[in-house]
Write an enzyme that holds these catalytic residues in place. Structure first.
Site, PDB file in Angstrom:
ATOM      1  N   ASN A 132      36.856  60.567  18.378  1.00  0.00           N
ATOM      2  CA  ASN A 132      36.773  61.983  18.717  1.00  0.00           C
ATOM      3  C   ASN A 132      37.916  62.507  19.577  1.00  0.00           C
ATOM      4  OD1 ASN A 132      35.313  64.594  19.533  1.00  0.00           O
ATOM      5  ND2 ASN A 132      35.367  63.491  21.495  1.00  0.00           N
ATOM      6  N   TYR A 181      48.808  71.017  15.574  1.00  0.00           N
ATOM      7  CA  TYR A 181      47.410  70.619  15.733  1.00  0.00           C
ATOM      8  C   TYR A 181      46.710  70.594  14.379  1.00  0.00           C
ATOM      9  CZ  TYR A 181      42.489  70.784  16.939  1.00  0.00           C
ATOM     10  OH  TYR A 181      41.143  70.523  17.016  1.00  0.00           O
TER      11      TYR A 181
END
Length: 272
Positions: free
Chosen positions: A88, A153
């Protein structure tokens, strides 16, 4: 720890999605390995979990030696098993690529992609030795369609999406599932900071622009669904579901609407 107890190793567990997923699964009886560079944050997360249901591990995901050490420590608590790796941990900043520094770009790729790959490799043997094991990756709504102002990103989250798809095929004969979560904006500390120039938090700015911000409590059930369901990708919240639908059926219209939102990364200073 009981031999049959399910277990999860969570990166980015000191806050946000990692903390909430850890809390959710610990409360239904799973043993949780909490990993992050932020030890104070890990201690806070551990206090939210039932006693004896977690271990804490200092982990910079860009450091392969730290991965090896943390996973070995976790294995001592679980008898050499790992039901789920919640891969994560991630970072992100907004802005056009030409305005980003080399260091910002290199660090984002190192954490969001290389660190994720290193984690999967470090945990592979434990997963292989565990029935019904799963790697759960955190992708993003930005991994559904390229997001202007968040290009680097977004690229890393497309890459994570690719890992999830490839590994679900690659490991099928081993009994290891591979899944991804694709959330839109979630109400965590990432978007809670107040802009000194406006007295508005990132959340306030998003909502004033008509962008949905979902409560963090949505992520625990979404992770459960992803791990136990048949779909490789699980979109989280209405925004992500609409984006996935539009990307499939109305890509040209989506490009136009996302163009109207260009600069959102700069406004928020974070990522979805």
């Amino acid at each position: 720890m009981a031999e049959q107890q399910k277990s999860m190793f969570v990166t980015g567990a000191a806050s946000g999605l990692g903390r909430e997923v850890a809390r959710y699964f610990a409360n239904v009886g799973w043993f949780i390995g909490l990993a992050d560079v932020d030890m104070a944050g890990l201690a806070e997360t551990a206090k939210m979990l039932p006693p004896g249901m977690s271990s804490t591990h200092k982990l910079d995901v860009t450091d392969r030696a730290q991965w090896t050490k943390a996973v070995a420590e976790f294995a001592k608590h679980t008898g050499g098993h790992m039901t789920v790796l919640f891969n994560n941990a991630g970072i992100g900043t907004g802005g056009p690529i030409q305005d980003m520094t080399d260091d910002e770009i290199d660090k984002m790729i190192a954490v969001n992609l290389t660190g994720v790959i290193s984690g999967t490799r470090a945990c592979f043997d434990l997963l292989k030795n565990t029935p019904d094991a799963c790697v759960l990756y955190t992708s993003s709504a930005a991994g559904i369609y390229g997001s202007a102002g968040l290009s680097v990103y977004s690229a890393t989250k497309f890459a994570v999406r690719g890992l999830a798809e490839a590994h679900d095929i690659e490991w099928r004969h081993l009994g290891i599932k591979s899944r991804s979560l694709m959330p839109g904006f979630i109400d965590t500390n990432i978007i809670s900071a107040v802009d000194p120039g406006s007295n508005m938090s990132g959340k306030d700015k998003l909502q004033s622009a008509g962008v949905e911000v979902s409560p963090v409590s949505i992520i625990g059930p979404a992770a459960w669904e992803a791990i136990h369901g048949a779909n490789v990708h699980t979109t989280v919240n209405k925004m992500a579901k609409q984006l996935a639908f539009s990307a499939r059926w109305f890509p040209n219209r989506l490009r136009k609407s996302l163009g109207l939102m260009e600069g959102l990364g700069d406004v928020v200073g974070t990522k979805p």
